[in-house]
Design a protein around this motif. Structure first.
Motif, PDB file in Angstrom:
ATOM      1  N   VAL A 138       0.771  -1.194   0.006  1.00 25.82           N
ATOM      2  CA  VAL A 138       0.106  -0.037  -0.048  1.00 25.82           C
ATOM      3  C   VAL A 138       0.952   1.277  -0.016  1.00 25.82           C
ATOM      4  O   VAL A 138       0.562   2.405  -0.790  1.00 25.82           O
ATOM      5  CB  VAL A 138      -0.996   0.112   1.205  1.00 25.82           C
ATOM      6  N   TYR A 139       1.901   1.066   0.863  1.00 25.20           N
ATOM      7  CA  TYR A 139       2.740   2.350   0.877  1.00 25.20           C
ATOM      8  C   TYR A 139       3.936   2.732  -0.341  1.00 25.20           C
ATOM      9  O   TYR A 139       3.628   3.956  -0.971  1.00 25.20           O
ATOM     10  CB  TYR A 139       4.091   1.949   1.792  1.00 25.20           C
ATOM     11  N   GLN A 140       3.893   1.514  -1.024  1.00 25.05           N
ATOM     12  CA  GLN A 140       4.409   1.888  -2.645  1.00 25.05           C
ATOM     13  C   GLN A 140       3.581   2.519  -3.396  1.00 25.05           C
ATOM     14  O   GLN A 140       3.848   3.200  -4.491  1.00 25.05           O
ATOM     15  CB  GLN A 140       4.956   0.663  -2.993  1.00 25.05           C
ATOM     16  N   GLU A 141       2.396   2.047  -3.260  1.00 20.31           N
ATOM     17  CA  GLU A 141       1.353   2.723  -4.148  1.00 20.31           C
ATOM     18  C   GLU A 141       1.068   4.256  -3.820  1.00 20.31           C
ATOM     19  O   GLU A 141       0.951   4.934  -4.739  1.00 20.31           O
ATOM     20  CB  GLU A 141      -0.141   2.125  -4.045  1.00 20.31           C
ATOM     21  N   VAL A 142       1.101   4.651  -2.538  1.00 21.78           N
ATOM     22  CA  VAL A 142       1.107   5.915  -2.356  1.00 21.78           C
ATOM     23  C   VAL A 142       2.538   6.645  -2.949  1.00 21.78           C
ATOM     24  O   VAL A 142       2.298   7.836  -3.399  1.00 21.78           O
ATOM     25  CB  VAL A 142       0.968   6.031  -0.792  1.00 21.78           C
ATOM     26  N   LEU A 143       3.497   5.998  -2.578  1.00 18.19           N
ATOM     27  CA  LEU A 143       4.796   6.873  -3.071  1.00 18.19           C
ATOM     28  C   LEU A 143       4.573   6.807  -4.741  1.00 18.19           C
ATOM     29  O   LEU A 143       4.897   7.867  -5.165  1.00 18.19           O
ATOM     30  CB  LEU A 143       6.069   5.750  -2.957  1.00 18.19           C
ATOM     31  N   GLU A 144       4.345   6.028  -5.430  1.00 21.10           N
ATOM     32  CA  GLU A 144       4.054   6.125  -6.903  1.00 21.10           C
ATOM     33  C   GLU A 144       3.036   7.165  -7.244  1.00 21.10           C
ATOM     34  O   GLU A 144       3.362   7.803  -8.252  1.00 21.10           O
ATOM     35  CB  GLU A 144       3.494   4.657  -7.512  1.00 21.10           C
ATOM     36  N   TRP A 184      11.985  -0.380  -3.979  1.00 23.67           N
ATOM     37  CA  TRP A 184      11.238   0.633  -4.656  1.00 23.67           C
ATOM     38  C   TRP A 184      11.815   1.884  -4.907  1.00 23.67           C
ATOM     39  O   TRP A 184      12.073   2.495  -6.040  1.00 23.67           O
ATOM     40  CB  TRP A 184       9.893   0.831  -4.274  1.00 23.67           C
ATOM     41  N   PHE A 185      12.377   2.487  -3.685  1.00 17.14           N
ATOM     42  CA  PHE A 185      13.395   3.674  -3.744  1.00 17.14           C
ATOM     43  C   PHE A 185      14.468   3.401  -4.905  1.00 17.14           C
ATOM     44  O   PHE A 185      14.697   4.543  -5.574  1.00 17.14           O
ATOM     45  CB  PHE A 185      13.772   4.185  -2.483  1.00 17.14           C
ATOM     46  N   LYS A 186      15.433   2.422  -4.519  1.00 14.65           N
ATOM     47  CA  LYS A 186      16.292   2.406  -5.422  1.00 14.65           C
ATOM     48  C   LYS A 186      15.985   2.127  -6.936  1.00 14.65           C
ATOM     49  O   LYS A 186      16.637   2.808  -7.818  1.00 14.65           O
ATOM     50  CB  LYS A 186      17.163   0.971  -5.065  1.00 14.65           C
ATOM     51  N   ASP A 187      15.008   1.638  -7.275  1.00 13.09           N
ATOM     52  CA  ASP A 187      14.567   1.293  -8.521  1.00 13.09           C
ATOM     53  C   ASP A 187      14.198   2.788  -9.370  1.00 13.09           C
ATOM     54  O   ASP A 187      14.058   3.002 -10.307  1.00 13.09           O
ATOM     55  CB  ASP A 187      13.254   0.536  -8.718  1.00 13.09           C
ATOM     56  N   HIS A 188      13.563   3.588  -8.273  1.00 14.61           N
ATOM     57  CA  HIS A 188      12.799   4.890  -8.892  1.00 14.61           C
ATOM     58  C   HIS A 188      13.900   6.015  -8.643  1.00 14.61           C
ATOM     59  O   HIS A 188      13.753   7.157  -9.019  1.00 14.61           O
ATOM     60  CB  HIS A 188      11.632   5.200  -8.155  1.00 14.61           C
ATOM     61  N   GLY A 189      15.320   5.677  -8.166  1.00 13.75           N
ATOM     62  CA  GLY A 189      16.380   6.568  -8.270  1.00 13.75           C
ATOM     63  C   GLY A 189      15.982   7.576  -6.915  1.00 13.75           C
ATOM     64  O   GLY A 189      16.443   8.870  -7.325  1.00 13.75           O
ATOM     65  N   VAL A 190      15.212   7.351  -6.001  1.00 11.51           N
ATOM     66  CA  VAL A 190      14.886   8.446  -4.783  1.00 11.51           C
ATOM     67  C   VAL A 190      15.649   8.118  -3.935  1.00 11.51           C
ATOM     68  O   VAL A 190      15.528   7.093  -2.920  1.00 11.51           O
ATOM     69  CB  VAL A 190      13.165   8.147  -4.540  1.00 11.51           C
ATOM     70  N   PRO A 191      16.865   9.146  -3.378  1.00 15.60           N
ATOM     71  CA  PRO A 191      17.497   8.824  -2.130  1.00 15.60           C
ATOM     72  C   PRO A 191      16.691   9.178  -1.039  1.00 15.60           C
ATOM     73  O   PRO A 191      15.691  10.189  -0.988  1.00 15.60           O
ATOM     74  CB  PRO A 191      18.613  10.188  -2.368  1.00 15.60           C
ATOM     75  N   VAL A 192      16.840   8.421   0.132  1.00 13.25           N
ATOM     76  CA  VAL A 192      16.052   8.669   1.236  1.00 13.25           C
ATOM     77  C   VAL A 192      17.176   8.922   2.343  1.00 13.25           C
ATOM     78  O   VAL A 192      18.211   8.238   2.405  1.00 13.25           O
ATOM     79  CB  VAL A 192      15.432   7.076   1.716  1.00 13.25           C
ATOM     80  N   LEU A 193      16.624   9.750   3.238  1.00 16.44           N
ATOM     81  CA  LEU A 193      17.381  10.306   4.416  1.00 16.44           C
ATOM     82  C   LEU A 193      17.380   9.268   5.511  1.00 16.44           C
ATOM     83  O   LEU A 193      16.348   9.061   5.841  1.00 16.44           O
ATOM     84  CB  LEU A 193      16.817  11.730   4.925  1.00 16.44           C
TER      85      LEU A 193
END
Length: 208
Positions: free
Chosen positions: A85-91, A125-134
């Protein structure tokens, strides 16, 4: 009791931090103490894209994002938030919010350590979308300005009397729309003070 010199005090409610968590908070704050709220390299951008969720009465749960440029769109969640569910929100909400708030500028996404956020599938998911996470210390809402933003929303809604969940959602949307970029910028601008407060408290909870 007052004649005897005693007075009433209501303790502040703060997350319970064990020694390990305090040390991690302290290390995190020391590592970030020289950060500014804008990185300057030809162009200025804010590296803090903040997210959080908050549960309102009537079992309404909502997700929102903010940066110093303002707030992004809201997402009302229909079910318990697991990794999928969270990944859907991110997307469907975080990425559009990032486009709205940052355009082509770089940003770092911030989230707490809820199980859905720290799940291996979510990290992928973050790595696949190139989103750096703090990287983020546990039990640290005092370091997260969006917690204060949710507080502003709740205060603005304190006299609202929605009759059902749909009215509640409409009230939240209308209140969220009143949040100004200036309010968000002031909250983001408080990050150096929050970090300094954690260092001064040696990792213990702060007034924020």
């Amino acid at each position: 009791m007052q004649d005897m010199g005693f007075s009433c005090r209501i303790p502040c409610v703060k997350p319970l931090l064990n020694n390990r968590q305090r040390q991690k908070r302290l290390a995190w704050a020391k590592d970030k103490k020289d950060w500014t709220t804008a990185e300057k390299r030809g162009e200025a951008h804010n590296p803090h894209c903040l997210r959080s969720s908050v549960k309102f009465p009537q079992s309404v749960m909502v997700w929102g994002a903010m940066s110093s440029a303002g707030v992004g769109p809201l997402c009302f969640l229909r079910s318990k938030v697991n990794a999928a569910v969270y990944q859907e929100v991110l997307e469907h909400f975080m990425l559009p919010a990032a486009d709205q708030l940052y355009g082509d500028a770089d940003f770092i996404f911030q989230q707490d350590l809820a199980p859905a956020h720290s799940a291996k599938a979510t990290s992928t998911w973050f790595k696949d979308h190139g989103v750096p996470v703090l990287n983020w210390p546990a039990n640290s809402p005092d370091l997260n300005p969006i917690e204060n933003l949710w507080g502003i929303v709740k205060r603005k809604m304190r006299y609202a009397r929605p009759k059902n969940a749909e009215e509640l959602k409409a009230t939240i949307r209308a209140t969220w729309a009143l949040i100004t970029p200036e309010q968000c910028h002031r909250l983001i601008d408080s990050m150096p003070r929050r970090i300094a407060a954690v260092i001064q408290a040696k990792g213990a909870p702060t007034k924020y």
